[in-house]
Design an enzyme around this catalytic site. Structure first.
Site, mmCIF file in Angstrom:
data_model
loop_
_atom_site.group_PDB
_atom_site.id
_atom_site.type_symbol
_atom_site.label_atom_id
_atom_site.label_comp_id
_atom_site.label_asym_id
_atom_site.label_seq_id
_atom_site.Cartn_x
_atom_site.Cartn_y
_atom_site.Cartn_z
ATOM 1 N N HIS A 69 -37.971 -31.128 40.088
ATOM 2 C CA HIS A 69 -38.231 -30.977 40.870
ATOM 3 C C HIS A 69 -38.383 -31.786 42.176
ATOM 4 O O HIS A 69 -38.254 -32.152 43.580
ATOM 5 C CB HIS A 69 -38.648 -30.420 42.519
ATOM 6 N N HIS A 70 -38.381 -32.829 41.243
ATOM 7 C CA HIS A 70 -38.860 -34.832 41.428
ATOM 8 C C HIS A 70 -37.754 -35.385 42.636
ATOM 9 O O HIS A 70 -38.099 -36.152 43.556
ATOM 10 C CB HIS A 70 -39.636 -35.626 40.886
ATOM 11 N N LYS A 75 -29.714 -30.596 38.601
ATOM 12 C CA LYS A 75 -28.505 -30.953 38.543
ATOM 13 C C LYS A 75 -28.552 -30.550 37.529
ATOM 14 O O LYS A 75 -29.319 -30.888 36.338
ATOM 15 C CB LYS A 75 -27.540 -32.835 38.582
ATOM 16 N N LYS A 99 -31.853 -37.596 31.446
ATOM 17 C CA LYS A 99 -31.104 -38.550 31.652
ATOM 18 C C LYS A 99 -30.748 -39.133 33.238
ATOM 19 O O LYS A 99 -30.135 -40.422 33.139
ATOM 20 C CB LYS A 99 -29.519 -37.527 31.576
ATOM 21 N N ASP A 104 -29.833 -43.913 36.454
ATOM 22 C CA ASP A 104 -30.273 -43.882 38.250
ATOM 23 C C ASP A 104 -29.208 -43.145 39.108
ATOM 24 O O ASP A 104 -28.919 -43.796 39.924
ATOM 25 C CB ASP A 104 -29.773 -45.385 38.647
ATOM 26 N N LYS A 111 -29.959 -26.174 34.217
ATOM 27 C CA LYS A 111 -29.083 -26.463 33.268
ATOM 28 C C LYS A 111 -29.022 -24.645 33.321
ATOM 29 O O LYS A 111 -29.625 -23.881 33.803
ATOM 30 C CB LYS A 111 -29.448 -26.502 31.865
ATOM 31 N N SER A 367 -20.581 -36.679 37.870
ATOM 32 C CA SER A 367 -20.278 -35.581 39.142
ATOM 33 C C SER A 367 -21.118 -36.309 40.405
ATOM 34 O O SER A 367 -20.849 -35.353 41.508
ATOM 35 C CB SER A 367 -21.609 -34.824 38.265
HETATM 36 N N1 GLU Z 1 -23.377 -30.215 31.464
HETATM 37 C C1 GLU Z 1 -23.114 -32.269 31.254
HETATM 38 C C2 GLU Z 1 -24.512 -32.658 30.679
HETATM 39 O O1 GLU Z 1 -24.565 -31.992 30.353
HETATM 40 C C3 GLU Z 1 -22.645 -32.277 32.985
HETATM 41 C C4 GLU Z 1 -24.025 -31.843 33.963
HETATM 42 C C5 GLU Z 1 -23.517 -32.651 35.537
HETATM 43 O O2 GLU Z 1 -22.324 -32.800 35.480
HETATM 44 O O3 GLU Z 1 -24.122 -31.814 36.141
HETATM 45 O O4 GLU Z 1 -24.801 -34.216 31.276
#
Ligand code: GLU
Length: 475
Positions: A69-70, A75, A99, A104, A111, A367
């Protein structure tokens, strides 16, 4: 080692912890507690919910894990697979945190996973399950434009994302930013142009950048550039298919493609779009005209090539097959395809492994662009397209007057064109992948780090520490 410890050491999550710990040796001394906080999963939501399938009630097991949650929102995609389990979802959520930091993108990692096989369930039932899963997330405040924003992953796509959006909107009426509660949506429902192919294109940009570097290519005994390089792609889902197409278009030779049912090989190269057509017509890539079938799909990873792109699931390159890999470059399009043991073996063999936490970040990067588009309620290029065209037109007139020469209509058209949404998304993605690559490479060189994965982790950890320090508060 006790039985309990042994099983912990074998988990997928512990592999990521190992990579993390390796990297902490290369960052300035920092309080151990902070590193522990970065490493651990902040919230794990495991659910069971009933869905009526035919006349029977089926209990569905599903997860949403928020690793960090930083930065908010969290996402990450939602995986639909029978192999889904808590350890896997936790690990994939952690990978999302690193990632996002590397490219950035201002999100914490998350997930989701739904333990079903979408290939054996009817569309109506997948819809029921997806909608029920979404309402479970809403109940626990695990979804929302500023809370946690799901996306597609293995086994899910635009269709599922549009059901999630629709369920969210109907249960939270009046939420003006509802579109931003999920990304990877179809264009007609607030999606962004270029999202579908983003991960595969990001993989292509990342590997192309590596192949442009003379020093690195020399160390591998390869020529600079992608032209003529032999490539193997394992997995022809959304990521593998698009990556294969981009490599093929850039002049690389796709010598083998591997799927669940087996692989096909042709040392002169496979035409990717014809293979896809063959797959659609016959239900399998096998028996593609002019190619050789390889029954055991795992063997395809060991064939002669320059670049190997595993694009399906985790742990496909392990200590038992690593020393048979012939590729000089491995591009991790999938999440976690190389185990830490294999990583060490490959390092000793001089193979360059381009790590997942950088290489497959194209999906979440686009995204991010989609989320921004949804929050701003305006399509990319809408404000500046006409303006740029007018400025370009005036500029061309001045050039024509000064040079006393008319520019050809076709050339004019090209120069005049203002940026469209797809142009902006792709250039944003290209820039992100190129600059991410050089940041990792610079850290690797300046700190004398042996591989790109450790350097990528160093970059991610430093960025996360930085944002914790900016937050400045620990209760
Ligand atoms: N599922 C993709 C990943 O592993 C996309 C995640 C996203 O767009 O939030 O990077």
């Amino acid at each position: 080692m006790s039985k309990k410890n042994k099983s912990k050491a074998d988990t997928f999550f512990s592999c990521i912890e190992k990579n993390f710990d390796k990297a902490t040796r290369f960052i300035p001394p920092i309080e151990k507690g902070l590193l522990e906080q970065i490493k651990s999963c902040n919230a794990v939501y495991r659910m069971h919910f009933p869905v009526k399938i035919g006349k029977k009630i089926k209990v569905i097991e599903a997860y949403r894990v928020q690793h960090s949650h930083h930065k908010l929102p969290c996402k990450g995609g939602i995986r639909y697979s029978l192999k889904v389990n808590q350890d896997e979802v936790m690990t994939l959520a952690a990978l999302m945190t690193y990632k996002c930091a590397i490219v950035d993108v201002p999100f914490g990692g998350a997930k989701g996973g739904i333990k079903i096989d979408p290939q054996t369930i009817s569309v109506e039932n997948i819809e029921k399950i997806t909608r029920r899963y979404t309402s479970e997330l809403i109940k626990k405040n695990f979804i929302g434009p500023g809370i946690d924003v799901p996306a597609p992953d293995y086994g899910s796509g635009e269709r599922e994302m549009s059901w999630i959006f629709d369920t969210f909107l109907s249960l939270i009426p009046g939420e003006v930013d509802a579109l931003a509660c999920v990304t990877g949506k179809p264009l007609s429902q607030g999606g962004v142009r270029g999202r579908k192919e983003a991960t595969g294109l990001g993989v292509f940009y990342g590997i192309r950048e590596l192949c442009r570097i003379k020093e690195d290519m020399l160390s591998l005994g390869l020529d600079v550039g992608l032209d003529g390089k032999k490539v193997i792609i394992q997995g022809l889902g959304n990521v593998g298919y698009h990556a294969a197409t981009f490599f093929h278009e850039a002049g690389a030779i796709i010598v083998a493609l591997a799927e669940r049912e087996g692989a096909i090989y042709n040392k002169k190269g496979l035409n990717v779009s014809n293979v896809i057509l063959h797959l659609k017509n016959t239900g399998s890539i096998l028996n593609f005209p002019g190619s050789k079938n390889i029954e055991n799909t795992e063997k395809a990873l060991e064939l002669e090539c320059d670049i190997l792109i595993p694009s399906a699931l985790e742990n496909v390159i392990h200590k038992n097959n690593a020393n048979r890999i012939k590729a000089k470059i491995i591009g991790e399009a999938a999440n976690g395809p190389v185990t830490p043991d294999a990583d060490e073996i490959l390092g000793k063999m001089g193979v360059i492994v381009v790590p997942d936490i950088y290489l497959n970040a194209g999906g979440v990067t686009v995204s991010y662009f989609e989320w921004l588009k949804n929050l701003s309620h305006v399509r990319y290029g809408r404000m500046e397209k006409r303006f740029s065209e007018n400025v370009n037109s005036e500029l061309l007139q001045v050039i024509e007057t000064i040079c006393r020469k008319k520019i050809l209509t076709e050339e004019k058209k090209m120069i005049l064109r203002g940026p469209r949404e797809i142009d902006l998304v792709r250039s944003g993605l290209e820039d992100t992948m190129i600059s991410g690559f050089h940041k990792i490479r610079d850290i690797k060189k300046s700190s004398g780090i042996e591989n790109m994965r450790t350097a990528a982790f160093v970059l991610a950890i430093k960025k996360i520490i930085d944002s914790y320090e900016k937050l400045g508060i620990f209760p």
